[in-house]
Motif scaffolding. Structure first.
Motif, PDB file in Angstrom:
ATOM      1  N   GLY A  28       0.804  -1.205   0.000  1.00 31.83           N
ATOM      2  CA  GLY A  28       0.000   0.000   0.000  1.00 31.83           C
ATOM      3  C   GLY A  28       0.839   1.258   0.000  1.00 31.83           C
ATOM      4  N   ARG A  29       0.159   2.391   0.122  1.00 33.32           N
ATOM      5  CA  ARG A  29       0.818   3.696   0.117  1.00 33.32           C
ATOM      6  C   ARG A  29       0.723   4.298   1.509  1.00 33.32           C
ATOM      7  N   LEU A  30       1.807   4.901   1.952  1.00 31.04           N
ATOM      8  CA  LEU A  30       1.855   5.503   3.286  1.00 31.04           C
ATOM      9  C   LEU A  30       2.422   6.911   3.165  1.00 31.04           C
ATOM     10  N   ARG A  31       1.622   7.899   3.558  1.00 30.12           N
ATOM     11  CA  ARG A  31       2.034   9.309   3.492  1.00 30.12           C
ATOM     12  C   ARG A  31       2.532   9.727   4.870  1.00 30.12           C
ATOM     13  N   PHE A  32       3.830   9.954   4.965  1.00 35.53           N
ATOM     14  CA  PHE A  32       4.476  10.239   6.248  1.00 35.53           C
ATOM     15  C   PHE A  32       5.052  11.650   6.241  1.00 35.53           C
ATOM     16  N   GLY A  33       4.752  12.402   7.277  1.00 32.98           N
ATOM     17  CA  GLY A  33       5.279  13.754   7.410  1.00 32.98           C
ATOM     18  C   GLY A  33       6.216  13.864   8.597  1.00 32.98           C
ATOM     19  N   ALA A  34       7.379  14.496   8.397  1.00 31.02           N
ATOM     20  CA  ALA A  34       8.355  14.717   9.465  1.00 31.02           C
ATOM     21  C   ALA A  34       8.716  16.195   9.504  1.00 31.02           C
ATOM     22  N   SER A  35       8.858  16.724  10.698  1.00 32.05           N
ATOM     23  CA  SER A  35       9.152  18.146  10.817  1.00 32.05           C
ATOM     24  C   SER A  35      10.595  18.449  10.427  1.00 32.05           C
ATOM     25  N   GLU A  36      10.863  19.710  10.117  1.00 30.55           N
ATOM     26  CA  GLU A  36      12.194  20.156   9.707  1.00 30.55           C
ATOM     27  C   GLU A  36      13.265  19.826  10.745  1.00 30.55           C
ATOM     28  N   ASP A  37      12.864  19.655  12.002  1.00 33.93           N
ATOM     29  CA  ASP A  37      13.825  19.368  13.066  1.00 33.93           C
ATOM     30  C   ASP A  37      14.651  18.120  12.783  1.00 33.93           C
ATOM     31  N   PHE A  38      14.116  17.205  11.982  1.00 37.70           N
ATOM     32  CA  PHE A  38      14.773  15.912  11.784  1.00 37.70           C
ATOM     33  C   PHE A  38      15.675  15.866  10.560  1.00 37.70           C
TER      34      PHE A  38
END
Length: 283
Positions: free
Chosen positions: A90-100
């Motif tokens: 499947g498809r997984l939309r993952f968001g990570a903040s600029e901190d990482f």
């Protein structure tokens, strides 16, 4: 020699710096967390945490155990996934903040891709405030970002730290002049915290630099244009803490799910939670 259950408890305490928070995240009693840590300390023959009624900190031996614990748990998880785990798709939309951007998040994601090659992972790197908005709008499935502030208990706590002021080495802030700020644009959570604290303390300020990129902010800070609020454990090379300014307080990073969890989102959440110590320090 080392029980994986106890090692997982140890990593969770190291990430949250709280026996209470660790118990909540693991779904066990606080006494169970204390017991696991005590047995691990008996197995190693070394104290792993400095702890009193107000704070929890890793000892030098505790810091050393982090890498060993992560390696042992990763081996267990790979074996379990190989022999018993279903093939995730499947498809997984993952968001990570600029901190990482400058942490070892790529290693965590690389491990996930290796274990689940049939999951199409879409990564978005944005300000924490933007990620919250996109998650609420249903445009992301899983987000790793700062919590919005005191009282925000959404998601699963990954780790807790403090925010500090940083700038170029030798930079001094003149108390008689407005504080020169290097900030993300709205709706940056770090920006909002910095302005709120200065306003509350009656300190004048001015915006010296605005950038939506962490790399841009770091470049401006290294050039001595001003100070920026930043997570204490993620201070980039070439920058140091700057004194003489109001305390910024704690910051919490959490994993937030959008909509109903899927096997793929739960698998990535587990990978991020188990690798939290990699994310709490620069690469």
């Amino acid at each position: 020699m080392y029980d994986p259950v106890q090692l997982r408890t140890f990593l969770t305490v190291a990430q949250t710096l709280s026996f209470t928070q660790a118990a909540g995240r693991l779904g066990v009693r606080q006494s169970t967390v204390s017991q696991h840590v005590r047995r691990l300390e008996e197995a190693t023959g070394r104290p792993l945490f400095f702890r009193d009624t107000h704070s929890v900190e890793l000892t030098e031996d505790g810091e050393a155990l982090l890498g060993f614990a992560r390696t042992i748990l990763e081996a267990h998880e790979r074996a379990a996934a190989f022999f018993t785990g279903p093939r995730l798709r499947g498809r997984l939309r993952f968001g990570a903040s600029e901190d990482f951007v400058l942490t070892r998040l790529p290693e965590v994601l690389e491990g996930f891709r290796h274990e689940h090659p049939e999951v199409d992972l879409e990564l978005s790197v944005e300000l924490s405030g933007v990620l919250h908005e996109r998650l609420d709008a249903g445009r992301l499935d899983l987000v790793l970002a700062k919590r919005r502030g005191p009282g925000d208990e959404r998601g699963r706590l990954v780790w807790r730290d403090r925010m500090v002021w940083i700038g170029a080495e030798g930079l001094r802030v003149d108390p008689e002049r407005p504080v020169p700020l290097i900030v993300f644009p709205p709706p940056g959570i770090t920006r909002a915290r910095a302005l709120e604290v200065l306003e509350r303390e009656g300190r004048a300020w001015r915006i010296a630099c605005t950038s939506g990129s962490l790399s841009g902010l770091i470049a401006a800070a290294r050039a001595g244009l001003g100070v920026m609020a930043h997570t204490r454990g993620l201070i980039p090379p070439g920058l140091v803490r700057v004194g003489g300014l109001p305390e910024l307080g704690p910051v919490e990073f959490a994993l937030l799910q959008g909509g109903r969890p899927t096997p793929a989102s739960e698998a990535l959440a587990a990978a991020v939670l188990s690798g939290g110590d990699r994310l709490s320090r620069p690469a």
